[in-house]
Motif scaffolding. Sequence first.
Motif: not given
Length: 123
Positions: A1-24
Motif C-alpha cells: 500500500m503506497s501513501e499519496s504525496p498529498q496525504t499531509g496536504d489533505s490533513l492540513a486542509r481539513l485541519a484548516a476547515v475544522i479551525e475555521s468552523r470554531k464559533p470563535a
Amino acid sequence: MSESPQTGDSLARLAAVIESRKPANGGDPAASYVARLFDKGLDAILKKVGEEATETVMAGKDGDPTKIVYEVADLWFHSMIALSHFGLSPADVVRELERREGLSGLEEFALRKSRQRDGESQD
C-alpha cells in the motif's frame, strides 16, 4: 500500500476547515456540525471520539475493509476536532510519530516508563 504525496496536504486542509468552523472563528453552530460540536464543548467532542473508536473496533471485528476505512476516517476526523480544541494539529501528531520512527514498540514503552519514573522521582 503506497501513501499519496498529498496525504499531509489533505490533513492540513481539513485541519484548516475544522479551525475555521470554531464559533470563535465565525463558525455557526446552526449551520455546521463541527461548529455545533465545538459549541457543545470538550465533553461532546470526546464522546464522539469514543463512539468512533468503538465503531472502528466493531468494523475491525467484522473484517470488512470498506467499513474499517469508513470508521477510521470518522475516528480521524473527530480526533482532529479534539486536537483543534487543544490548539494542536495533525502536524503535531506526525512529529510525534516521526520521533518514534526507528524505535521498536518495546523500546518506546521502556523509554516512556523511564521518563515517568524519572519525573516521579524529581517531584
